[in-house]
Design an enzyme around this catalytic site. Structure first.
Site, mmCIF file in Angstrom:
data_model
loop_
_atom_site.group_PDB
_atom_site.id
_atom_site.type_symbol
_atom_site.label_atom_id
_atom_site.label_comp_id
_atom_site.label_asym_id
_atom_site.label_seq_id
_atom_site.Cartn_x
_atom_site.Cartn_y
_atom_site.Cartn_z
ATOM 1 C CB VAL A 20 -0.940 0.002 1.219
ATOM 2 C CG1 VAL A 20 -1.717 1.318 1.286
ATOM 3 C CG2 VAL A 20 -1.906 -1.170 1.146
ATOM 4 N N PRO A 40 10.726 0.148 9.507
ATOM 5 C CG PRO A 40 10.272 -0.730 11.604
ATOM 6 C CD PRO A 40 9.625 -0.021 10.462
ATOM 7 C CD GLU A 41 11.040 -6.401 8.536
ATOM 8 O OE1 GLU A 41 9.912 -6.712 8.063
ATOM 9 O OE2 GLU A 41 11.717 -7.149 9.263
ATOM 10 C CG ASP A 192 -2.756 15.176 -44.200
ATOM 11 O OD1 ASP A 192 -2.733 16.353 -44.594
ATOM 12 O OD2 ASP A 192 -1.787 14.632 -43.638
ATOM 13 C CE LYS A 214 0.808 16.646 -49.673
ATOM 14 N NZ LYS A 214 0.379 17.292 -48.429
ATOM 15 N N GLY A 245 -2.151 11.672 -41.536
ATOM 16 C CA GLY A 245 -2.133 10.231 -41.669
ATOM 17 C C GLY A 245 -0.813 9.653 -41.197
ATOM 18 N N GLY A 246 -0.859 8.449 -40.644
ATOM 19 C CA GLY A 246 0.375 7.805 -40.185
ATOM 20 C C GLY A 246 1.035 8.554 -39.065
#
Length: 404
Positions: A20, A40-41, A192, A214, A245-246
């Site tokens: 937690v 402690p740990e 595009d 285009k 695009g891409g």
């Protein structure tokens, strides 16, 4: 009352070192806090963070004076009595405190948060704590935001900006989460002809959509005019999304548009997209690289033709991927043969990848030009030249697996 605490560069003490506590520490670090763990740990996560210097870890029990002068305390030990004690010490010092084992005993609760750019959504229980329920609601709300289903445009004015968003190869669900969210913030979309243009149908009617697309023989809007549009709208204080695009920087002239914005002192950001150069082959079962077959890949544009680097790649068995290369296919085939490529080298042409019009045409260096003519191959298409384009390599395995 639901408040948001800015913990950036603030001192925060976390009592406890288990699972937690580790979750709380991760969230605090993500928000820029200076974190001290007292326990402690500690578990592996806290131990590793301390070893890297990301946090300070004091290996002892927490004491009242540990809360002197801190901004926030998190009681996250495995002992509810210790957590309650830390909460009381914090209350005495008027320090914000979260008790991870008892939501009623402290002055604050940690909201389940999802972040979406400069927007954060937090959900808390007002009655008895119910972390699973809260997380479920947070995730549902976050999904709506990330999918671009909520109008995120600002109402109060801000400085205009331009964001270049790579929309991916064509399918609307291949845009990145960040790209979809930013599209929901758009006042203007400059789009595009190719890419995930189906996303435009979901935009509010008040969003201005400017089509500057285009095709191979038709460039109605020159690049300098596109640059001017981006700068003009941003100077009006609008958020302008340049939907490409891409990927914006893979033969997308994104660099030119970024330079235009920088020269005009317009804030500009780039959101990468999934380039068709890699996604189209992948969806067709063609791995651009595969151990024992091809260790390198070269991506080029058909407009550039078979340049010296491309010729060298064709002659040495490197996978060559050509974008916008349907018209230039004969020149690439001729160059491959001139450079000593095996005439039986596989070639694949991937038309309209990821869309309903997707089609894959296979051949070899010796016959692909003829086959492409007989099949009336048309752009947009991705051409893959190399041993990895062998139809039996992976395509048969993928064909047996239905797409989601």
């Amino acid at each position: 009352m639901l408040l948001s605490l800015d913990v950036a560069d603030r001192e925060v003490v976390v009592a406890g070192g288990g699972a937690v506590a580790a979750r709380r520490v991760r969230a605090l670090l993500d928000s820029g806090a200076r974190v001290t763990v007292i326990s402690p740990e500690a578990g592996d996560d806290v131990t590793r963070l301390a070893s890297h210097g990301d946090i300070r870890w004091e290996r002892r029990r927490v004491r009242p004076e540990d809360l002197d002068g801190v901004w926030l305390a998190i009681a996250a030990t495995d002992d509810p009595d210790v957590n309650l004690m830390v909460a009381r010490w914090a209350s005495d010092r008027r320090v914000w405190c979260v008790n991870s084992s008892d939501g009623f005993s402290t002055s604050a609760r940690v909201a389940a948060v999802s972040r979406h750019g400069d927007l954060a959504v937090g959900v808390v229980s007002e009655g008895a704590p119910d972390p699973s329920r809260v997380a479920r609601v947070r995730d549902s709300l976050g999904a709506l935001l990330d999918e671009g289903q909520v109008d995120l445009r600002r109402v109060r004015g801000r400085r205009g900006r331009v964001v270049l968003v790579g929309s991916g190869p064509g399918s609307s669900d291949l845009i990145t989460v960040r790209g979809a969210r930013l599209l929901a913030e758009a006042d203007v979309v400059v789009t595009d002809r190719l890419g995930a243009t189906g996303l435009l149908a979901a935009l509010p009617e008040t969003v201005e959509v400017i089509n500057v697309g285009k095709s191979p023989d038709n460039h109605p809007v020159p690049q300098h005019e596109i640059n001017d549009i981006l700068v003009d709208r941003a100077r009006k204080g609008l958020t302008v999304i340049r939907l490409k695009g891409g990927d914006p920087f893979v033969f997308g002239r994104g660099g030119e548009e970024v330079h235009a914005c920088v020269e005009a002192d317009i804030p500009v950001e780039v959101v990468p997209g999934i380039t068709s150069a890699l996604s189209a082959p992948a969806l067709a079962g063609i791995p651009p690289t595969q151990r024992g077959i091809a260790a390198s890949v070269l991506i080029t544009s058909g407009h550039a033709g078979p340049e010296p680097a491309v010729r060298a790649a064709l002659g040495h068995g490197v996978t060559v991927i050509v974008l916008m290369g349907v018209a230039a296919l004969p020149a690439f085939v001729e160059a491959a043969l001139e450079e000593g490529a095996d005439p039986s080298t596989p070639v694949a042409i991937l038309e309209s990848a990821t869309t309903a019009r997707e089609r894959v045409t296979h051949g070899t260096v010796s016959d692909i030009v003829r086959i492409a003519g007989e099949m009336a191959v048309k752009p947009p298409a991705v051409i893959v030249i190399g041993k990895v384009a062998e139809p039996e390599l992976l395509a048969s395995a993928l064909a047996a697996t239905p797409r989601p």
